[in-house]
Scaffold this active site. Structure first.
Site, short mmCIF file in Angstrom:
data_model
loop_
_atom_site.label_atom_id
_atom_site.label_comp_id
_atom_site.label_asym_id
_atom_site.label_seq_id
_atom_site.Cartn_x
_atom_site.Cartn_y
_atom_site.Cartn_z
N ARG A 59 43.04 42.98 35.72
CA ARG A 59 41.89 42.61 34.83
C ARG A 59 42.83 41.43 33.49
O ARG A 59 43.37 40.40 33.51
CB ARG A 59 40.47 42.08 34.51
CG ARG A 59 39.79 42.63 35.30
CD ARG A 59 38.07 43.51 34.96
NE ARG A 59 37.90 43.66 35.95
CZ ARG A 59 36.94 44.12 35.82
NH1 ARG A 59 36.38 45.55 35.18
NH2 ARG A 59 36.06 44.58 37.69
N TYR A 68 38.19 35.87 39.80
CA TYR A 68 38.29 37.13 39.85
C TYR A 68 39.02 38.00 39.07
O TYR A 68 38.88 37.82 38.03
CB TYR A 68 39.35 36.57 41.60
CG TYR A 68 41.33 36.06 40.77
CD1 TYR A 68 41.35 35.40 39.68
CD2 TYR A 68 41.65 35.59 42.04
CE1 TYR A 68 42.84 34.76 39.33
CE2 TYR A 68 42.86 34.52 41.30
CZ TYR A 68 43.25 34.42 40.11
OH TYR A 68 44.42 34.30 39.84
N GLU A 69 38.81 39.20 40.08
CA GLU A 69 39.29 40.09 39.41
C GLU A 69 38.24 40.82 37.97
O GLU A 69 37.80 40.68 37.20
CB GLU A 69 40.80 40.26 38.44
CG GLU A 69 41.75 40.88 39.61
CD GLU A 69 42.81 41.53 38.75
OE1 GLU A 69 42.69 42.66 38.48
OE2 GLU A 69 43.83 40.79 39.62
N GLY A 70 37.09 40.71 38.98
CA GLY A 70 35.52 40.67 38.27
C GLY A 70 35.58 38.91 37.54
O GLY A 70 36.05 38.51 36.67
#
Ligand code: CAA
Ligand code: FAD
Length: 380
Positions: free
Chosen positions: A243, A362-364
């Site tokens: 992140r 993305y990546e949460g």
């Protein structure tokens, strides 16, 4: 507290900036238009050592710190966000779990060629029915003698198709839910391991995003990463650092858009003076610059924490949240600074605006970052 970068960090920034401006920027708009991934750029990053910045020399890396690594992602993203995420997914999402959970043999066999830029990595967590709720995955891995048989499909895989090594998460015991997930290193060319649909995207269009399909893929037990049932921990701890790579991508996008906006605000004249000298526009630029700097400080701090071995999960969630939201705001304003010209493909700011959007997803998603941060606040 010292905010001065070291000589090594400054040297890496200068090297990556030179490379990005000379070798990446000139084709960025064209690759975006054609949705074309250029493996040659990745190969060049390998020659410069960027593909293994944080890994020790014994594994083919250059043994620098995580701050040097995020500076590299930032500088690439300042001219081309697709190239930034190629490196971020390769190092943070594919290299990091092998470095952290891999056996010595796996590090030599898989991490070394990745660090040297000979093999490209990808990370396969998301599925059609499980994005934010990652533990709800359906892909299975069944033990069969010395192998595992993998079945299922993963979607949205960055570097998909181009990558040589894929970190794949699968259920070895569905009854145990997240405690029944296991991680594997799947190699391109294994029987039954194929690529599905290539996504046509709003932004980061020269980063390939593909579906990955597994139909009775026989993976040797030696390619299992960590223990059986340890996969969710592998996935989550990998994302803790990943992140911050996306935060660095967001900082780079926002800085790139700000640079273009300032340049234009000095050149373009209306009402007899440069538009940046109209207070309404000058204040806009001031707010943009302040958001970029605050994003950068959060991102560098999280990277510093990781290098120092201080817990960095919350710091990374915060950097991604703030830098992603800021990149979106800054790039929308950059288009505004350009007026009508900003709305055309004759200038790069529309690409920066399209590219910024993914950093909130993305990546949460940024809603998930808020969930992660708030859960940690309640635990503190
Ligand atoms: N580190 C270590 N362990 C962790 C952890 C972390 N960061 N986060 C959770 N865990 C552990 C918990 O401690 C818990 O362990 P126990 O069962 O032993 O107590 C277990 O995992 C389950 O935790 P939760 O109940 O909090 O898990 P959850 O199912 O509610 O999900 C979530 C938590 C944070 C929402 C998670 O599902 C998540 O991160 N979702 C987003 C998915 C995501 O980010 N995907 C990105 C894909 S990659 C990508 O997009 C690539 C790209 O951009 C290039
Ligand atoms: P959903 O989970 O369906 O979410 C839809 C909406 O609901 C979002 O706004 C979300 O924030 C919101 N929401 C969901 N749950 C909650 C909640 N509990 N509280 C509040 N709001 C909530 N994945 C990989 O594994 N590897 C990759 O390399 C990869 N690369 C990607 C590249 C691109 C270009 C894209 C678009 C995606 C990529 N992903 C990758 C997948 C990415 O991580 C997911 O898209 C993301 O995690 C969101 O999942 P979803 O798309 O299924 O959305």
């Amino acid at each position: 507290m010292n905010f001065q970068l070291t000589d090594e960090q400054e040297m890496i920034r200068k090297m990556v900036r030179d490379f990005a401006e000379k070798e990446v920027e000139p084709t960025a708009a064209e690759r975006d238009e054609e949705e074309r991934f250029d493996r040659g750029i990745f190969d060049q990053m390998g020659e410069l050592g960027l593909t293994g910045i944080p890994w020790p020399e014994e594994y083919g890396g250059i043994g620098a710190d995580y701050l040097s690594y995020v500076i590299a992602v930032e500088e690439l993203s300042r001219v081309c966000a697709s190239t930034g995420v190629t490196l971020s997914a390769h190092v943070s999402l594919a290299g990091w779990p092998i470095y952290t959970f891999g056996t010595e043999e796996q590090k030599q066999q898989f991490l070394r060629p990745m660090a040297e830029g000979k093999k490209l990595g990808a990370y396969c967590l998301s599925e059609p029915g499980s994005g934010s709720d990652a533990a709800a995955m359906k892909t299975t891995a069944k033990r069969d003698g010395d192998d595992y048989i993998l079945n299922g499909s993963k979607v949205w895989i960055t570097n998909g198709g181009a990558a040589d090594l894929y970190i794949v998460f699968a259920m070895t015991d569905a009854e145990k839910k997240h405690k029944g997930i296991t991680a594997f290193i799947v190699e391109k060319g294994m029987d039954g391991f194929t690529m599905g649909k290539k996504e046509k995207k709003l932004g980061i269009r020269s980063s390939p995003t593909l579906e990955v399909i597994m139909d009775n893929v026989r993976v040797p037990a030696g390619n299992r990463l960590g223990e059986e049932g340890e996969g969710f921990k592998v996935a989550m701890t990998t994302l803790d650092g990943g992140r911050n790579g996306i935060a660095a991508q967001a900082v780079g996008i926002a800085q790139g858009a700000l640079d273009k906006a300032v340049e234009y605000a000095k050149e373009r004249k209306q009402f007899g003076k440069p538009i940046g000298q109209h207070q309404g526009l000058g204040f806009k630029l001031a707010d943009m610059a302040t958001k970029v700097e605050a994003s950068r400080l959060l991102t560098y701090q999280a990277a510093w924490k990781e290098s120092e071995g201080v817990p960095y999960g919350k710091a990374s969630a915060m950097s991604k949240l703030f830098a992603g939201d800021s990149a979106m705001e800054v790039t929308v304003e950059a288009v505004q600074v350009y007026g009508g010209y900003g709305f055309t493909k004759d200038y790069p700011v529309e690409r920066y605006m399209r590219d910024a959007k993914i950093t909130q997803i993305y990546e949460g998603t940024n809603e998930i970052q808020r969930l992660v941060i708030s859960k940690m606040l309640m635990q503190d």
